[in-house]
Design a protein around this motif. Structure first.
Motif, PDB file in Angstrom:
ATOM      1  N   PRO A 181       0.803  -1.226   0.000  1.00  0.00           N
ATOM      2  CA  PRO A 181       0.000   0.000   0.000  1.00  0.00           C
ATOM      3  C   PRO A 181       0.843   1.286   0.000  1.00  0.00           C
ATOM      4  CG  PRO A 181       0.016  -0.956   2.190  1.00  0.00           C
ATOM      5  CD  PRO A 181       0.775  -1.895   1.307  1.00  0.00           C
ATOM      6  N   LEU A 182       2.016   1.254   0.654  1.00  0.00           N
ATOM      7  CA  LEU A 182       2.745   2.506   0.905  1.00  0.00           C
ATOM      8  C   LEU A 182       3.422   3.071  -0.337  1.00  0.00           C
ATOM      9  CD1 LEU A 182       4.309   1.640   4.396  1.00  0.00           C
ATOM     10  CD2 LEU A 182       2.438   3.235   3.944  1.00  0.00           C
ATOM     11  N   VAL A 184      -3.667   1.541   8.250  1.00  0.00           N
ATOM     12  CA  VAL A 184      -2.650   1.966   7.286  1.00  0.00           C
ATOM     13  C   VAL A 184      -3.222   1.922   5.864  1.00  0.00           C
ATOM     14  CG1 VAL A 184      -0.465   1.243   6.206  1.00  0.00           C
ATOM     15  CG2 VAL A 184      -0.630   1.419   8.698  1.00  0.00           C
ATOM     16  N   VAL A 185      -3.944   0.845   5.553  1.00  0.00           N
ATOM     17  CA  VAL A 185      -4.517   0.713   4.206  1.00  0.00           C
ATOM     18  C   VAL A 185      -5.556   1.813   3.956  1.00  0.00           C
ATOM     19  CG1 VAL A 185      -5.913  -0.760   2.698  1.00  0.00           C
ATOM     20  CG2 VAL A 185      -4.072  -1.761   4.070  1.00  0.00           C
ATOM     21  N   ILE A 186      -6.443   2.042   4.932  1.00  0.00           N
ATOM     22  CA  ILE A 186      -7.471   3.078   4.766  1.00  0.00           C
ATOM     23  C   ILE A 186      -6.816   4.452   4.620  1.00  0.00           C
ATOM     24  CG2 ILE A 186      -9.423   4.256   5.866  1.00  0.00           C
ATOM     25  CD1 ILE A 186     -10.075   1.530   7.236  1.00  0.00           C
ATOM     26  N   ALA A 187      -5.793   4.718   5.449  1.00  0.00           N
ATOM     27  CA  ALA A 187      -5.109   6.016   5.383  1.00  0.00           C
ATOM     28  C   ALA A 187      -4.506   6.229   3.994  1.00  0.00           C
ATOM     29  CB  ALA A 187      -4.035   6.108   6.457  1.00  0.00           C
ATOM     30  N   SER A 237       1.695   5.119  12.542  1.00  0.00           N
ATOM     31  CA  SER A 237       1.000   3.824  12.510  1.00  0.00           C
ATOM     32  C   SER A 237       1.880   2.741  11.908  1.00  0.00           C
ATOM     33  CB  SER A 237      -0.302   3.932  11.720  1.00  0.00           C
ATOM     34  OG  SER A 237      -1.191   4.799  12.378  1.00  0.00           O
ATOM     35  N   THR A 238       2.655   3.107  10.874  1.00  0.00           N
ATOM     36  CA  THR A 238       3.544   2.118  10.256  1.00  0.00           C
ATOM     37  C   THR A 238       4.604   1.670  11.265  1.00  0.00           C
ATOM     38  OG1 THR A 238       3.182   3.239   8.147  1.00  0.00           O
ATOM     39  CG2 THR A 238       4.974   1.653   8.228  1.00  0.00           C
ATOM     40  N   VAL A 298      -4.538 -12.060   4.429  1.00  0.00           N
ATOM     41  CA  VAL A 298      -5.750 -12.249   3.611  1.00  0.00           C
ATOM     42  C   VAL A 298      -6.754 -11.119   3.881  1.00  0.00           C
ATOM     43  CG1 VAL A 298      -7.802 -13.714   3.311  1.00  0.00           C
ATOM     44  CG2 VAL A 298      -5.516 -14.744   3.371  1.00  0.00           C
ATOM     45  N   LEU A 299      -6.952 -10.797   5.173  1.00  0.00           N
ATOM     46  CA  LEU A 299      -7.921  -9.747   5.525  1.00  0.00           C
ATOM     47  C   LEU A 299      -7.461  -8.377   5.026  1.00  0.00           C
ATOM     48  CD1 LEU A 299      -8.835 -10.972   9.118  1.00  0.00           C
ATOM     49  CD2 LEU A 299     -10.386 -10.853   7.172  1.00  0.00           C
ATOM     50  N   LEU A 300      -6.163  -8.116   5.116  1.00  0.00           N
ATOM     51  CA  LEU A 300      -5.658  -6.820   4.645  1.00  0.00           C
ATOM     52  C   LEU A 300      -5.696  -6.741   3.121  1.00  0.00           C
ATOM     53  CD1 LEU A 300      -2.707  -6.098   7.107  1.00  0.00           C
ATOM     54  CD2 LEU A 300      -5.051  -5.271   7.173  1.00  0.00           C
ATOM     55  N   ALA A 301      -5.474  -7.883   2.456  1.00  0.00           N
ATOM     56  CA  ALA A 301      -5.594  -7.916   0.990  1.00  0.00           C
ATOM     57  C   ALA A 301      -7.037  -7.605   0.597  1.00  0.00           C
ATOM     58  CB  ALA A 301      -5.178  -9.279   0.453  1.00  0.00           C
TER      59      ALA A 301
END
Length: 393
Positions: free
Chosen positions: A16-17, A223-226, A259-260, A366-369
């Protein structure tokens, strides 16, 4: 093996970053007036990242000493499940984020010419800070005192009051095209719009709080939402509400940095737990930028997994189905995998029931993907025909 896993984790974090960073830098390249501000913002955030990384180890000893620690239930019956893991470490990124935003705010108001089109209202800044500080405090209080659920629902609206008072944006909604014929294109909701924003703050804080329970999930989803929100803000910089989106970027870049750093310590196997301190702080940060950045409807598009989890959990949350204190999957000591429990209604268990038993780390990935896929789908909805029915800019 440790080195290989470490390299893997760095690559995972880059998913994501790196695209987010490239997109933002590429876009901001077209706004020379913003270069200096962004340089300072990135400098301050990089410092916050390093400090957060270094500060968590000493602070975790302090929280353990103060009795803030818990056993990792998903590792019961293993050596890792024997010792207490320090809890409430969300306080470190929370405090650092607030310090960052204040330092950057001071720089921005002293250095930027007051006639710049990008000037963010000072009242917005202070309201945002008040709400986030209050929520961070409440999260920490909750970790220490273990509040009941009913108080957890009362407190976010209180924290969001400074936002609602300083909210100067429109209280109108653009009516979706099919209904525009009856209701008109624009409807002013007045006080109901403020009620909606109030409920948004409750939803954001609690939805991250209940989509949790495995190492790295709470911080990972944040982190993903941000990243998704920052990309959206960058796309919208040229719109007429560009200044509001710029405010959101200024608020979220330090959040992403701290957060990271927390995720480094909280990733499987967790050396620290983030506590309600972090989930409340993160949820309120998103609510704040969504409200003051005037994109609260778009924000919900990035919360699709949280919405699914919330709706699927409702029977348990309202007590139709009995609700245990921890709605976690079952850890199988033989296979060392987590197995889904059908009677615990949340997305973590549902995923395991669909995929079959997984290790905790794989389950989190898996959930973050899924979160990333949903955020990309959110962009698809927002910037295509469907989005044009619902969204203003």
């Amino acid at each position: 093996a440790m080195a290989a896993t470490g390299a893997q984790n760095v690559l995972l974090a880059a998913v994501p970053l790196v695209p987010t960073a490239c997109f933002v830098l590429w876009t901001v390249g077209g706004y020379p007036k913003l270069w200096l501000a962004f340089g300072v913002l990135l400098g301050v955030s990089a410092m916050a990242f390093v400090v957060c990384l270094r500060l968590i180890p000493p602070v975790k000893e302090m929280t353990l000493k103060a009795g803030l620690g818990g056993f990792d239930i998903n590792k019961k019956g293993t050596p890792m499940g024997e010792h207490k893991v320090p809890e409430s470490l969300g306080i470190v990124p929370g405090v650092l984020h607030i310090m960052c935003v204040i330092v950057f705010q001071v720089y921005y108001y002293l250095a930027e010419p007051s006639d710049t089109p990008w000037l963010v209202a000072l009242a917005d800044y202070n309201a945002a800070l008040a709400a986030v500080i209050f929520m961070l405090f409440l999260g920490f209080v909750d970790d220490v005192l273990e509040l009941k659920w009913r108080y957890k629902l009362i407190l976010p609206p209180l924290a969001s009051l400074p936002l609602l008072i300083s909210y100067a944006g429109s209280t109108t909604v653009i009516v979706p095209n099919p209904f525009a014929a009856f209701l008109g294109r624009v409807v002013d909701l007045g006080v109901f719009y403020k009620l909606y924003m109030c409920l948004l703050s409750v939803f954001c804080t609690n939805s991250i709080n209940i989509f949790a329970g495995i190492n790295g999930l709470e911080v990972g989803q944040s982190v993903v939402i941000a990243c998704a929100v920052i990309v959206h803000n960058t796309i919208q910089l040229s719109s007429e509400s560009g200044a509001a989106h710029l405010f959101s970027i200024f608020f979220l870049v330090p959040f992403l940095a701290t957060s990271t750093a927390l995720l480094y310590h909280n990733w499987y196997p967790s050396k620290v737990f983030v506590g309600d301190t972090y989930t409340y702080f993160a949820g309120m940060t998103f609510a704040v930028v969504g409200i003051l950045g005037h994109f609260s409807k778009t924000l919900l598009l990035f919360f699709i997994p949280q919405l699914i989890n919330f709706v699927y959990s409702l029977p348990q949350l309202v007590g139709i189905v009995p609700c245990p204190r921890h709605r976690l999957p079952k850890y199988n000591t033989q296979t060392q995998l987590l197995e889904g429990k059908p009677d615990n209604l949340n997305l973590v268990n549902l995923t395991l029931l669909i995929t079959g038993p997984l290790s905790e780390r794989t389950l989190c990935i898996v959930l973050l993907a899924f979160q990333i896929v949903c955020c990309i789908a959110g962009f698809g909805i927002r910037h295509t025909v469907i989005g044009e029915m619902f969204y203003e800019d």
